[in-house]
Design a protein around this motif. Structure first.
Motif, PDB file in Angstrom:
ATOM      1  N   VAL A  27       0.843  -1.203   0.000  1.00 20.91           N
ATOM      2  CA  VAL A  27       0.000   0.000   0.000  1.00 20.91           C
ATOM      3  C   VAL A  27       0.875   1.250   0.000  1.00 20.91           C
ATOM      4  O   VAL A  27       0.651   2.194  -0.765  1.00 20.91           O
ATOM      5  N   ARG A  28       1.884   1.246   0.860  1.00 20.54           N
ATOM      6  CA  ARG A  28       2.756   2.413   0.999  1.00 20.54           C
ATOM      7  C   ARG A  28       3.484   2.738  -0.295  1.00 20.54           C
ATOM      8  O   ARG A  28       3.519   3.896  -0.730  1.00 20.54           O
ATOM      9  N   ILE A  29       4.068   1.718  -0.938  1.00 17.80           N
ATOM     10  CA  ILE A  29       4.844   2.012  -2.139  1.00 17.80           C
ATOM     11  C   ILE A  29       3.935   2.458  -3.278  1.00 17.80           C
ATOM     12  O   ILE A  29       4.293   3.334  -4.068  1.00 17.80           O
ATOM     13  N   ASN A  30       2.727   1.908  -3.349  1.00 11.42           N
ATOM     14  CA  ASN A  30       1.788   2.354  -4.384  1.00 11.42           C
ATOM     15  C   ASN A  30       1.342   3.792  -4.145  1.00 11.42           C
ATOM     16  O   ASN A  30       1.194   4.574  -5.092  1.00 11.42           O
ATOM     17  N   GLN A  31       1.118   4.145  -2.891  1.00 12.45           N
ATOM     18  CA  GLN A  31       0.738   5.522  -2.579  1.00 12.45           C
ATOM     19  C   GLN A  31       1.884   6.485  -2.859  1.00 12.45           C
ATOM     20  O   GLN A  31       1.668   7.576  -3.408  1.00 12.45           O
ATOM     21  N   ASP A  32       3.102   6.079  -2.504  1.00 11.20           N
ATOM     22  CA  ASP A  32       4.250   6.972  -2.677  1.00 11.20           C
ATOM     23  C   ASP A  32       4.618   7.157  -4.147  1.00 11.20           C
ATOM     24  O   ASP A  32       5.114   8.223  -4.534  1.00 11.20           O
ATOM     25  N   LEU A  33       4.407   6.133  -4.965  1.00  4.81           N
ATOM     26  CA  LEU A  33       4.807   6.205  -6.373  1.00  4.81           C
ATOM     27  C   LEU A  33       3.753   6.817  -7.285  1.00  4.81           C
ATOM     28  O   LEU A  33       4.066   7.211  -8.403  1.00  4.81           O
ATOM     29  N   TRP A  34       2.507   6.830  -6.870  1.00  2.46           N
ATOM     30  CA  TRP A  34       1.426   7.264  -7.749  1.00  2.46           C
ATOM     31  C   TRP A  34       1.737   8.639  -8.358  1.00  2.46           C
ATOM     32  O   TRP A  34       2.171   9.549  -7.662  1.00  2.46           O
ATOM     33  N   PRO A  35       1.559   8.812  -9.697  1.00  2.00           N
ATOM     34  CA  PRO A  35       1.019   7.847 -10.682  1.00  2.00           C
ATOM     35  C   PRO A  35       2.109   7.129 -11.485  1.00  2.00           C
ATOM     36  O   PRO A  35       1.824   6.542 -12.525  1.00  2.00           O
ATOM     37  N   TRP A  36       3.351   7.160 -10.999  1.00  2.00           N
ATOM     38  CA  TRP A  36       4.459   6.646 -11.794  1.00  2.00           C
ATOM     39  C   TRP A  36       4.415   5.141 -11.993  1.00  2.00           C
ATOM     40  O   TRP A  36       5.054   4.619 -12.920  1.00  2.00           O
ATOM     41  N   GLN A  37       3.667   4.416 -11.133  1.00  2.12           N
ATOM     42  CA  GLN A  37       3.609   2.967 -11.337  1.00  2.12           C
ATOM     43  C   GLN A  37       2.845   2.594 -12.602  1.00  2.12           C
ATOM     44  O   GLN A  37       2.886   1.435 -13.042  1.00  2.12           O
ATOM     45  N   ASP A 140      -4.997 -11.319   0.265  1.00  8.37           N
ATOM     46  CA  ASP A 140      -4.550 -11.492   1.646  1.00  8.37           C
ATOM     47  C   ASP A 140      -4.834 -10.276   2.508  1.00  8.37           C
ATOM     48  O   ASP A 140      -5.102 -10.412   3.704  1.00  8.37           O
ATOM     49  N   SER A 141      -4.765  -9.079   1.927  1.00  6.77           N
ATOM     50  CA  SER A 141      -4.924  -7.859   2.722  1.00  6.77           C
ATOM     51  C   SER A 141      -6.350  -7.326   2.738  1.00  6.77           C
ATOM     52  O   SER A 141      -6.747  -6.639   3.673  1.00  6.77           O
ATOM     53  N   GLY A 142      -7.104  -7.622   1.666  1.00  2.76           N
ATOM     54  CA  GLY A 142      -8.440  -7.057   1.555  1.00  2.76           C
ATOM     55  C   GLY A 142      -8.438  -5.617   1.088  1.00  2.76           C
ATOM     56  O   GLY A 142      -9.476  -4.962   1.087  1.00  2.76           O
ATOM     57  N   GLN A 143      -7.284  -5.101   0.637  1.00  2.00           N
ATOM     58  CA  GLN A 143      -7.162  -3.714   0.180  1.00  2.00           C
ATOM     59  C   GLN A 143      -6.674  -3.702  -1.266  1.00  2.00           C
ATOM     60  O   GLN A 143      -5.591  -4.226  -1.564  1.00  2.00           O
ATOM     61  N   TRP A 144      -7.440  -3.082  -2.150  1.00  6.16           N
ATOM     62  CA  TRP A 144      -7.040  -3.055  -3.549  1.00  6.16           C
ATOM     63  C   TRP A 144      -5.766  -2.239  -3.745  1.00  6.16           C
ATOM     64  O   TRP A 144      -5.020  -2.436  -4.711  1.00  6.16           O
ATOM     65  N   GLN A 145      -5.473  -1.308  -2.809  1.00  3.93           N
ATOM     66  CA  GLN A 145      -4.266  -0.489  -2.928  1.00  3.93           C
ATOM     67  C   GLN A 145      -2.987  -1.301  -2.756  1.00  3.93           C
ATOM     68  O   GLN A 145      -1.898  -0.810  -3.042  1.00  3.93           O
ATOM     69  N   SER A 146      -3.113  -2.544  -2.295  1.00  2.00           N
ATOM     70  CA  SER A 146      -1.920  -3.375  -2.078  1.00  2.00           C
ATOM     71  C   SER A 146      -1.556  -4.202  -3.304  1.00  2.00           C
ATOM     72  O   SER A 146      -0.734  -5.114  -3.220  1.00  2.00           O
ATOM     73  N   GLY A 151       7.447  -5.076 -11.825  1.00  2.00           N
ATOM     74  CA  GLY A 151       8.395  -3.966 -11.864  1.00  2.00           C
ATOM     75  C   GLY A 151       8.470  -3.203 -10.560  1.00  2.00           C
ATOM     76  O   GLY A 151       9.367  -2.367 -10.394  1.00  2.00           O
ATOM     77  N   ILE A 152       7.548  -3.479  -9.653  1.00  2.08           N
ATOM     78  CA  ILE A 152       7.544  -2.839  -8.334  1.00  2.08           C
ATOM     79  C   ILE A 152       7.629  -3.903  -7.251  1.00  2.08           C
ATOM     80  O   ILE A 152       8.513  -3.871  -6.403  1.00  2.08           O
ATOM     81  N   ALA A 153       6.708  -4.848  -7.266  1.00  2.00           N
ATOM     82  CA  ALA A 153       6.691  -5.932  -6.281  1.00  2.00           C
ATOM     83  C   ALA A 153       7.649  -7.037  -6.718  1.00  2.00           C
ATOM     84  O   ALA A 153       7.584  -7.503  -7.861  1.00  2.00           O
ATOM     85  N   PRO A 154       8.542  -7.474  -5.850  1.00  2.00           N
ATOM     86  CA  PRO A 154       9.543  -8.480  -6.263  1.00  2.00           C
ATOM     87  C   PRO A 154       8.958  -9.824  -6.635  1.00  2.00           C
ATOM     88  O   PRO A 154       9.479 -10.503  -7.525  1.00  2.00           O
ATOM     89  N   GLY A 155       7.867 -10.254  -5.961  1.00  2.00           N
ATOM     90  CA  GLY A 155       7.293 -11.557  -6.264  1.00  2.00           C
ATOM     91  C   GLY A 155       6.751 -11.645  -7.679  1.00  2.00           C
ATOM     92  O   GLY A 155       7.030 -12.610  -8.411  1.00  2.00           O
ATOM     93  N   THR A 156       5.997 -10.646  -8.087  1.00  9.38           N
ATOM     94  CA  THR A 156       5.454 -10.620  -9.443  1.00  9.38           C
ATOM     95  C   THR A 156       6.566 -10.470 -10.471  1.00  9.38           C
ATOM     96  O   THR A 156       6.549 -11.114 -11.527  1.00  9.38           O
ATOM     97  N   THR A 157       7.543  -9.628 -10.161  1.00 11.23           N
ATOM     98  CA  THR A 157       8.663  -9.415 -11.083  1.00 11.23           C
ATOM     99  C   THR A 157       9.459 -10.700 -11.284  1.00 11.23           C
ATOM    100  O   THR A 157       9.819 -11.049 -12.414  1.00 11.23           O
ATOM    101  N   ALA A 158       9.732 -11.417 -10.194  1.00 12.25           N
ATOM    102  CA  ALA A 158      10.498 -12.661 -10.306  1.00 12.25           C
ATOM    103  C   ALA A 158       9.722 -13.725 -11.073  1.00 12.25           C
ATOM    104  O   ALA A 158      10.290 -14.458 -11.888  1.00 12.25           O
ATOM    105  N   ALA A 159       8.409 -13.811 -10.831  1.00 14.29           N
ATOM    106  CA  ALA A 159       7.599 -14.825 -11.517  1.00 14.29           C
ATOM    107  C   ALA A 159       7.580 -14.582 -13.019  1.00 14.29           C
ATOM    108  O   ALA A 159       7.802 -15.502 -13.816  1.00 14.29           O
TER     109      ALA A 159
END
Length: 225
Positions: A27-37, A140-146, A151-159
């Motif tokens: 959530v934090r990184i998405n809020q901090d990067l918006w709208p660059w993500q 897992d979090s119940g928050q769409w902001q997560s 390119g941002i989250a390591p799990g998705t990037t590695a997969a």
């Protein structure tokens, strides 16, 4: 500290935070990067679009975008956000940066496979990874902001990056492979301890996509020569 003392520790002793704290990082990184993500979304779609062209220049550009994704997720998320609460994450963050540098070196040192890919299968698997895996953190979090973007989250990037095994030649492939396996094992152990069950799918998907990358790798019968 004796060996018996080390044996008294469990995985829980090395994870000094709870699942809410970890999921809040997305959530934090998405809020901090918006709208660059949104650039990460463009890259996630642009990579398979480039590969569909089957040209050498387009393939090199796609690998260049993948290299940047490794660097940004490693330094941005793992070093900048996760590292302060989990010291092994900092090591993995710099390993992600090195993985991006490895792909960059492959681009300039003849490490890009020139054979013809079974591109439709590659694109389908890529889109499953970059469109489906980001929502595991949401589940897992119940928050769409997560949402855990490529390119941002390591799990998705590695997969998604696991499929790049199909695009690099033998020596570079074997240098590229260890981090995919180590990250999968580390993240699976961490998600198990945190009991973030949906996120456990990501490291499993990474290992499966490594296998898919080998399967999709061009063979002599598919070569343009």
């Amino acid at each position: 500290m004796s060996g018996a003392d080390w044996l008294s520790y469990s995985l829980q002793d090395f994870v000094m935070f709870g699942p809410q704290v970890f999921l809040r990082l997305f959530v934090r990184i998405n809020q901090d990067l918006w709208p660059w993500q949104l650039l990460a979304v463009v890259a996630a779609i642009g990579i398979p679009a480039l590969l569909l062209r089957q040209g050498d220049a387009a393939r090199r550009l796609a690998l260049g975008l993948m290299a940047i994704a490794w660097v940004t997720s490693g330094y941005g998320f793992l070093v900048g956000y996760f590292g302060p609460i989990n010291w092994p994450a900092t090591w993995f963050g710099w390993a992600f940066v090195a993985q991006g540098a490895l792909l960059g070196a492959a681009l300039f040192c003849g490490g890009v496979h020139k054979g013809r890919l079974p591109i439709r299968q590659f694109v389908v698997l890529w889109l499953v990874a970059v469109c489906g895996l980001p929502f595991l953190a949401v589940a897992d979090s119940g928050q769409w902001q997560s949402v855990a973007l490529f390119g941002i989250a390591p799990g998705t990037t590695a997969a998604a990056g696991a499929l790049v095994v199909a695009l690099v030649t033998g020596p570079w492939r074997w240098l590229y492979l260890p981090l995919l396996v180590l990250w999968s094992l580390f993240s699976a152990a961490m998600f198990w301890v945190l009991q973030t069950w949906w996120l456990l799918i990501a490291p499993l998907a990474t290992l499966l996509l490594v296998g898919a990358g080998f399967w999709l790798s061009p063979r002599p019968a598919r070569s343009q020569d």
